[in-house]
Design a protein around this motif. Structure first.
Motif, mmCIF file in Angstrom:
data_model
loop_
_atom_site.group_PDB
_atom_site.id
_atom_site.type_symbol
_atom_site.label_atom_id
_atom_site.label_comp_id
_atom_site.label_asym_id
_atom_site.label_seq_id
_atom_site.Cartn_x
_atom_site.Cartn_y
_atom_site.Cartn_z
ATOM 1 N N HIS A 1 40.021 -16.814 -28.185
ATOM 2 C CA HIS A 1 40.165 -18.094 -27.471
ATOM 3 C C HIS A 1 38.873 -18.508 -26.792
ATOM 4 O O HIS A 1 38.176 -17.705 -26.186
ATOM 5 N N ASP B 1 36.039 -12.796 -21.306
ATOM 6 C CA ASP B 1 37.365 -13.380 -21.567
ATOM 7 C C ASP B 1 37.204 -14.886 -21.775
ATOM 8 O O ASP B 1 37.343 -15.650 -20.848
ATOM 9 N N ASP B 2 36.898 -15.398 -22.981
ATOM 10 C CA ASP B 2 36.864 -14.568 -24.163
ATOM 11 C C ASP B 2 35.713 -15.032 -25.061
ATOM 12 O O ASP B 2 35.863 -15.140 -26.258
ATOM 13 N N GLU C 1 44.730 -20.953 -24.546
ATOM 14 C CA GLU C 1 45.351 -19.626 -24.390
ATOM 15 C C GLU C 1 45.854 -19.445 -22.968
ATOM 16 O O GLU C 1 46.987 -19.036 -22.755
ATOM 17 N N GLU C 2 44.989 -19.779 -22.005
ATOM 18 C CA GLU C 2 45.339 -19.537 -20.602
ATOM 19 C C GLU C 2 46.452 -20.481 -20.108
ATOM 20 O O GLU C 2 47.108 -20.210 -19.117
ATOM 21 N N ASP D 1 40.590 -10.410 -27.877
ATOM 22 C CA ASP D 1 40.606 -11.011 -26.550
ATOM 23 C C ASP D 1 40.156 -9.960 -25.536
ATOM 24 O O ASP D 1 40.852 -8.971 -25.316
ATOM 25 N N ILE D 2 38.995 -10.182 -24.926
ATOM 26 C CA ILE D 2 38.341 -9.244 -24.010
ATOM 27 C C ILE D 2 37.911 -8.005 -24.793
ATOM 28 O O ILE D 2 38.553 -6.964 -24.777
HETATM 29 ZN ZN LIG Z 1 41.809 -13.858 -22.717
#
Ligand SMILES: [Zn+2]
Length: 432
Positions: A119, A139-140, A171-172, A199-200
């Motif tokens: 993302h 992130d990210d 995403e968030e 992701d991360i």
């Molecule tokens: Zn993330």
């Protein structure tokens, strides 16, 4: 040891596609990508889309430009596409147009896809704050840098399956961009063989002050969240809780990691995601597609979702200083090897079954795969989690002598003429 390391697995059965001519992952280039993404100030999903230098719109344009640049370099091998849909929810009460940026590398098989995504949106402490600097380095931007590096390393190669490189938005705010692509894939009739969510993926120093750069976590569900009631009843009768398509994908990644140059360990986390949390692979699971999440071994929450600040000498910020680009390069190498193998392989058999009650022999049968040169039948004792034995055969049936069906689990993979192997399809009971 619950994760696998190269030295311990020199006899691993599955080999990644040879990649003699492929360049290594470049930590320097990935650092430059993350720095570029951070330079847009914020990439919040509700941030500006018409400023050429700041906000998620400019960041998405830049990613689209990177796909276009790669494509010019290979005679148009990557088609850039933008998917957009308006979403409304508690984290966007007035609604927002969510846009995904896709680079699609066409394969020779129609309708087969391998998706690697991350993302692009970022956030600070208040998930509704769309104006403060939200660097989102790890992130990210780390995941987006992985996606772009994968495209750069693979775009000149030819594969059977199409590869979709994607930067998700939203995403968030509610996994909206991933929902958009998963539903689009279903509507277009795509057969998604694998979805890799990153992701991360770019730090090694944990919140506890301990560095863990030895492995990456790969989260997967064992039982398909999309299974029907009839399928659930069937599974209760025959087992298979550790053999759903996403778990098979995670296990394949574990095997691939031990044969990847520069690769390192994979921790097969037998959960869909971190405890009580979620990510962009979930909408794909809802559509029944095999999907996993890659995430670092050591999370550092001072460097996620934070207003950039220092309190009593303690730094809160998801900035580039908190990252480890050698670590990110290793995670990227495993992704690249996984994409290359699965995109080169034939599809996995659509179905596989076993029979042999009241016998010491087990008969394994499976649906033919058009592009398969041969098949590999795997089995293991029913008290083990990794395949223990295998046999390669042509045809679509194998009788395994003195391996009773009651005490063993079976699966079948398809292998192409170049040796690339599909995921393993778990063998169930014949439909009556
Ligand atoms: Zn993330």
């Amino acid at each position: 040891m619950s994760f696998r390391i190269p030295a311990a697995a020199l006899l691993a059965v599955s080999l990644a596609t040879p990649a003699a001519a492929r360049d290594p992952v470049s930590p320097a280039r990935q650092r430059a990508t993350v720095a570029k993404l951070v330079s847009f100030g914020t990439r919040h999903s509700l941030s500006t889309t018409d400023d050429p230098k700041r906000g998620i719109g400019a960041a998405r344009d830049w990613v689209a430009g990177e796909f276009a640049r790669l494509s010019r370099d290979c005679g148009g091998c990557i088609a850039t596409e933008r998917l957009a849909r308006r979403f409304v929810g508690p984290r966007a009460p007035d609604g927002v147009v969510i846009e995904d940026v896709l680079g699609i590398q066409r394969g020779s098989d129609p309708d087969r896809y391998v998706i690697v995504g991350a993302h692009i949106d970022s956030r600070v402490t208040d998930v509704m704050n769309a104006t403060s600097d939200a660097p989102g380095a790890n992130d990210d931007a780390s995941g987006v840098a992985l996606v772009l590096e994968a495209a750069r390393l693979l775009h000149r190669e030819r594969f059977r399956a199409s590869i979709v490189y994607v930067a998700f938005s939203g995403e968030e705010q509610g996994l909206w961009g991933a929902t958009l692509l998963a539903e689009t894939a279903r509507a277009r009739g795509w057969q998604v063989d694998a979805m890799l969510n990153n992701d991360i993926v770019g730090n090694s120093l944990g919140q506890n002050g301990v560095v863990n750069d030895r492995y990456v976590r790969v989260f997967s569900e064992g039982i398909r969240s999309s299974e029907s009631l009839a399928e659930a009843i069937e599974r209760r009768g025959i087992g298979g809780e550790d053999d759903g398509p996403s778990r098979a994908l995670a296990k394949a990644i574990g095997d691939i990691a031990v044969t990847t140059p520069g690769g390192f360990g994979v921790f097969l986390d037998r959960r869909p995601d971190r405890f009580g949390r979620g990510g962009d692979h979930e909408p794909f699971l809802r559509q029944g597609y095999p999907a996993v999440r890659f995430s670092v071994a050591a999370e550092n929450w001072d460097r996620q979702h934070q207003d950039v600040r220092t309190e009593n000498g303690r730094v809160f910020a998801d900035t580039i200083e908190g990252m480890d680009f050698d670590y990110l390069a290793k995670v990227t190498a495993i992704n690249v090897a996984t994409i290359a193998r699965l995109a080169a392989a034939p599809a996995a058999p659509a179905t596989a079954t076993i029979a042999g009650a009241l016998s010491y022999d087990t008969k394994v049968s499976w649906a033919p795969v058009p592009a398969a040169a041969r098949y590999k039948v795997y089995w293991r004792r029913a008290d083990a989690s990794a395949w223990q034995q295998s046999r390669e055969v042509t045809g679509t049936m194998l009788s395994v002598a003195d391996v009773p069906v009651d005490d063993h689990l079976f699966g079948v993979a398809a292998i192409g003429s170049d040796g690339a192997e599909s995921l393993v399809t778990f063998a169930g009971r014949e439909k009556r």
